[in-house]
Design a protein around this motif. Structure first.
Motif, PDB file in Angstrom:
ATOM      1  N   GLY A 164       0.821  -1.260   0.051  1.00 44.56           N
ATOM      2  CA  GLY A 164       0.034  -0.137  -0.028  1.00 44.56           C
ATOM      3  C   GLY A 164       0.751   1.372  -0.006  1.00 44.56           C
ATOM      4  N   CYS A 165       2.069   1.193   0.544  1.00 42.62           N
ATOM      5  CA  CYS A 165       2.637   2.478   0.583  1.00 42.62           C
ATOM      6  C   CYS A 165       3.485   2.848  -0.801  1.00 42.62           C
ATOM      7  N   PRO A 184      -4.894   4.234   0.057  1.00 41.12           N
ATOM      8  CA  PRO A 184      -5.588   3.122   0.265  1.00 41.12           C
ATOM      9  C   PRO A 184      -5.993   3.165   1.857  1.00 41.12           C
ATOM     10  N   HIS A 185      -6.509   2.269   2.307  1.00 46.92           N
ATOM     11  CA  HIS A 185      -6.939   2.086   3.738  1.00 46.92           C
ATOM     12  C   HIS A 185      -7.790   2.923   4.377  1.00 46.92           C
ATOM     13  N   THR A 186      -9.013   2.855   4.019  1.00 49.91           N
ATOM     14  CA  THR A 186     -10.043   3.879   4.389  1.00 49.91           C
ATOM     15  C   THR A 186     -10.821   3.006   5.558  1.00 49.91           C
ATOM     16  N   CYS A 217      -3.977  -6.013   1.862  1.00 49.98           N
ATOM     17  CA  CYS A 217      -3.885  -5.507   0.399  1.00 49.98           C
ATOM     18  C   CYS A 217      -3.861  -3.876   0.083  1.00 49.98           C
ATOM     19  N   GLY A 218      -2.674  -3.286  -0.393  1.00 46.96           N
ATOM     20  CA  GLY A 218      -2.730  -1.734  -0.511  1.00 46.96           C
ATOM     21  C   GLY A 218      -3.046  -1.898  -2.008  1.00 46.96           C
ATOM     22  N   ILE A 219      -3.433  -2.670  -2.870  1.00 47.27           N
ATOM     23  CA  ILE A 219      -3.848  -2.232  -4.233  1.00 47.27           C
ATOM     24  C   ILE A 219      -5.469  -2.545  -4.247  1.00 47.27           C
ATOM     25  N   CYS A 220      -5.879  -3.442  -3.457  1.00 48.80           N
ATOM     26  CA  CYS A 220      -7.436  -3.628  -3.410  1.00 48.80           C
ATOM     27  C   CYS A 220      -7.715  -3.352  -1.998  1.00 48.80           C
ATOM     28  N   SER A 221      -7.123  -2.443  -1.122  1.00 52.35           N
ATOM     29  CA  SER A 221      -7.674  -2.433   0.145  1.00 52.35           C
ATOM     30  C   SER A 221      -9.436  -2.017   0.273  1.00 52.35           C
TER      31      SER A 221
END
Ligand code: SF4
Ligand code: SF4
Lengths: 331, 483
Positions: A13-14, B164-166, B61-65
């Motif tokens: 994610g970073c 990401p990461h809401t 996952c940071g791409i489909c968070s």
């Protein structure tokens, strides 16, 4: 400056956050600052044996690594073997690669809270044995040890955040490339001070509600999130409400609490994330610079003085009461 | 058996991947797909307050968070018995669609196309154009697509605080109400993205692309103008030259959980495509089992309601941390192609009828979704009603179960949550790439990618490009796969 970026026990994610940087041409800006991407797992052409050759040349010192960026926590398990993350195709644990490369790097950067402290991967029973590069939660140490210094004499630079803000990464990299970053630029946890000397509370759009302790009671309310909804903005070191995310956002603008994702150990707060722990109705985690008695007295006073507009809007999801238009005679 | 080669690190995918190939006579005779990273989210979640899942699962996952958030919110919603107000559904669809489309976009420009700019293709008629446009890091597409993607994701700054990461996606809807002025800003951002796609990706209107109804129509559309006139046309020229419609076939059995519900009806239908009859059957989640025979995991095959995640790094015969989900004992494929086939889009159906699933069909369907979903998002934004509720409220029960089924960019994502004594007693996740990149099961049946790689040329062991095209055609997300 040569930049090498590796990912281990995180979510990627970073990197995804970095690609949201508000510059009109992120890769161009980095190149313009003299930063050359040797290899990045999401962006580079080289795959498989070509990538391994490149990493081996870096590890041997044949290819200088000025900026070693590590994203994701370092996985020591099972039983210290590091087998929970083997670098594909190499037959070797990622922790072995990172140790070898960090010994060569001019600067070593932990990108995000996983690489800095262990992060969410270290939550619960920490099944994978996750730790940070130079911290294991709040304790100095981590994979590289408390005494580690990169070739330039700095500890691991902890660009902490979950994910970390693209601006924090880009500015740290550019400051290093421009020679404008030294030990004084780091706070006591080795985070870049340009963002870690701020609190999330600074510039929060809910500050008027905070002043009057007009609090949100449920998701989508507009009030301050500190009293009931778990907000740690008064204690979390970051400039999230001064520097927007994705154009205009932040956690508190998005309708939810700051969970202090830049702090070591944030993943195990000891209470449900979205609920404020209290003793006798008073939140435990009070603003760090404020004596408790004063806080309690001021909160009681301000609550009694709360205008109806602020009180009602705090528990609505839109402006239920608009500010009065009053002729004051002042222009 | 012939020679055995190991490919890794497999980059320009999300996360970690290693592929082992058995090669005989220059072709892949068997493939073994290894996900070499284990973090253990299903263990991390056990014993936590159920609401904590909303904080923890996006970080799988940071791409489909957002997909992970949406699945957790849906599982909690079922456990709490909540109904989402219309605004909450619209806002949830918008955030998830923004992430899914950004994924398709990122995949095309940053992960997939750069392989056609490799020196090995020098001399092909399209090579100079491909290199100028798509070379990794240095091509003109990287310089233009990265900022276009960042601008598009400003939608998530307004709708979700950050990406990401809401935490804005809640069981009852969205914690972020949209104001009348913000509606206009959301609309303007969507129109800006539409213009970018129409100018660069398609060289045509989204509606024209969405209306292409067969492989022949697609070919005729491509032939109407020069390949250099749009990125899709350039891709179609490359695909034609390299035969990308004829590589990468797996089982042709497709699954979709159904995507973007509004008042009970999804924009894209739920179901299972049956290749034998060329029909869609109902999807029954009770028919799922996760097989552990070739995963470094202890235990027998189970339904996710009773699933366990107990790693065993020394297990005999195992070669991946990934479990092997099967539907009624069978291997299925998910993703944009699966979604469009199950939904009945004529172009997707025709591509599969002609050649089966392929590298071409997967890439075309991802781009087709860009063309189909952006107009839907424009309509969703218009339908938002500022001042009306965005989030229903409810209490969390002490004993409950809840299942959240959503469509991530890469396909079917499911979360199974069991609450006992007010705490998470069980949490099992099956991600899209767990379906697509699963190892063999107890019957020895290879997973979808393992099947799709068999027969490919693998003469250059260092960089077998056909293998790379097929692997990346699935747009794998390895951090989700094992989690
Ligand atoms: S919501 Fe949090 S950051 Fe915002 S004013 Fe309240 S305590 Fe401060
Ligand atoms: S507001 Fe708090 S939780 Fe959100 S990104 Fe900033 S520091 Fe992290």
């Amino acid at each position: 400056m040569n930049l090498l970026w590796l990912q281990s026990g995180g979510c990627g994610g970073c990197t995804m956050s970095l690609l949201c940087a508000d510059s009109s041409d992120l890769l161009g800006s980095l190149a313009d600052a003299g930063i050359r991407i040797l290899w990045h797992p999401s962006l580079s052409e080289e795959s498989g044996a070509e990538a391994l050759d490149l990493l081996a040349a870096c590890a041997a010192g044949d290819l200088p690594v000025d900026l070693l960026c590590v994203e994701g926590s370092l996985l020591r398990g099972p039983d210290g073997s590091g087998r929970f993350h083997m670098l594909g195709g190499s037959g070797r644990p990622m922790i072995a690669w990172v140790q070898e490369l960090a010994a060569r790097a001019r600067y070593t950067l932990a990108i995000g809270s996983c690489a800095a402290w262990g992060g969410v991967t270290a939550a619960g029973p920490n099944p994978a044995g996750a730790c940070g590069l130079q911290y294991d939660g709040e304790a100095a140490g981590g994979l590289l040890g408390a005494d580690y210094r990169s070739a330039a004499g700095l500890p691991v630079i902890n660009v902490a955040g979950c994910p970390t803000h693209p601006g924090w990464v880009v500015e740290t990299l550019m400051a290093l490339a421009l020679g404008q970053f030294d030990g004084d630029a780091l706070d006591a946890l080795a985070r870049p001070r340009f963002y870690a000397d701020q609190l999330v509370h600074h510039g929060c759009a809910r500050n008027e509600y905070y002043e009057f302790k007009a609090s949100a009671e449920k998701p989508s309310d507009q009030g301050c999130l500190m009293e009931n909804m778990g907000c740690k903005g008064t204690q979390a070191h970051a400039d999230c409400n001064l520097r927007p995310w994705n154009g205009s956002g932040s956690c508190t603008r998005g309708g939810y609490a700051c969970i202090s994702c830049t702090e070591p150990g944030f993943e195990e707060p000891g209470h449900p994330f979205v609920q404020t722990p209290k003793v006798a109705g008073i939140p435990i985690g009070l603003p760090s610079d404020m004596p408790k008695a004063w806080f309690v007295a001021l909160a009681a006073l301000s609550k009694s003085a709360t205008p109806r507009r602020v009180r009602d809007n705090a528990v609505a999801d839109h402006l239920a009461v608009t500010p009065a238009i009053r002729r004051t005679g002042l222009k | 058996m012939g020679e055995r080669i190991v490919l890794g690190p497999f980059n320009r995918v999300e996360g970690d991947l290693e592929v082992q190939l058995e090669v005989a006579d220059g072709r892949v005779a068997a493939a073994y797909v290894n996900s070499p990273l284990f973090r253990g989210f299903e263990q991390i979640l056990r014993g936590k307050d159920p609401r904590d899942a909303l904080v923890l699962v996006p970080r799988i996952c940071g791409i489909c968070s957002v997909s992970q958030s949406a699945a957790a919110a849906a599982a909690l919603r079922e456990a709490m018995g909540l109904a989402v107000p219309a605004n909450g559904e619209l806002a949830g669809n918008l955030v998830l669609a923004a992430e899914n489309l950004a994924d398709h976009f990122t995949h095309f420009y940053l992960f997939f196309m750069p392989d056609f700019a490799r020196e090995a293709y020098a001399g092909r008629p399209w090579f100079d154009a491909a290199r100028a446009r798509f070379k990794a890091v240095h091509g003109s597409a990287a310089a233009e697509a990265v900022p276009a993607r960042a601008a598009f994701l400003q939608l998530t700054g307004i709708l979700a605080g950050k990406w990401p990461h809401t935490l804005s996606l809640q069981p009852g809807g969205s914690a972020r109400a949209v104001s009348a002025a913000e509606k206009i800003r959301l609309y303007a951002l969507l129109r800006e993205f539409r213009r970018w796609l129409e100018r660069h990706t398609f060289g045509d209107t989204l509606e024209t692309i969405a209306a292409l109804d067969s492989a022949d129509a697609l070919a005729a559309w491509a032939a109407a103008r020069a390949p250099a006139s749009s990125d899709l046309r350039l891709f179609l020229e490359i695909a034609d030259d390299l035969g990308l419609a004829r590589i990468g076939r797996a089982t042709d059995r497709f699954i979709s959980h159904g995507a973007y519900p509004l008042a009970g009806t999804p924009l894209f239908a739920r179901g299972v495509w049956q290749p034998e009859t060329a029909t869609v059957a109902a999807f029954d989640p009770d028919e799922i089992r996760e097989d552990l025979s070739h995963a470094w995991m202890q235990g027998e095959a189970r339904h996710p309601w009773r699933g366990l995640t107990e790693p065993d790094a020394d297990k005999d015969g195992a070669y991946s941390w990934c479990k092997a989900p099967r539907l009624a004992g069978r291997v299925v494929e998910c993703g944009a192609l699966a979604r469009q086939v199950v939904d009945g889009h004529p172009l997707a159906r025709n591509l599969v009828a002609r050649d089966g699933a392929s590298v071409l069909a997967r890439v075309v369907c991802r781009l087709l979704e860009l063309a189909r979903v952006v107009p839907a998002m424009e309509a969703w934004v218009q339908a938002l009603q500022p001042g009306e509720p965005f989030c229903a409220q409810g209490a969390l029960p002490d004993e409950a179960m809840g299942c959240g089924l959503v469509e991530a960019a890469r396909g079917a994502l499911g979360h199974w949550l069991v609450i006992r004594h007010g705490r998470i007693a069980g949490y099992q996740i099956i991600a899209p790439t767990t379906w697509n990149f699963s190892p063999r099961d107890a019957a020895g049946t290879p997973g979808a990618l393992e099947q799709a790689l068999v027969g490919l040329p693998a003469d250059d062991a260092r960089v077998p490009l056909a293998v790379q095209h097929v692997v990346r055609s699935f747009d794998p997300c390895m951090v989700c796969t094992v989690h």
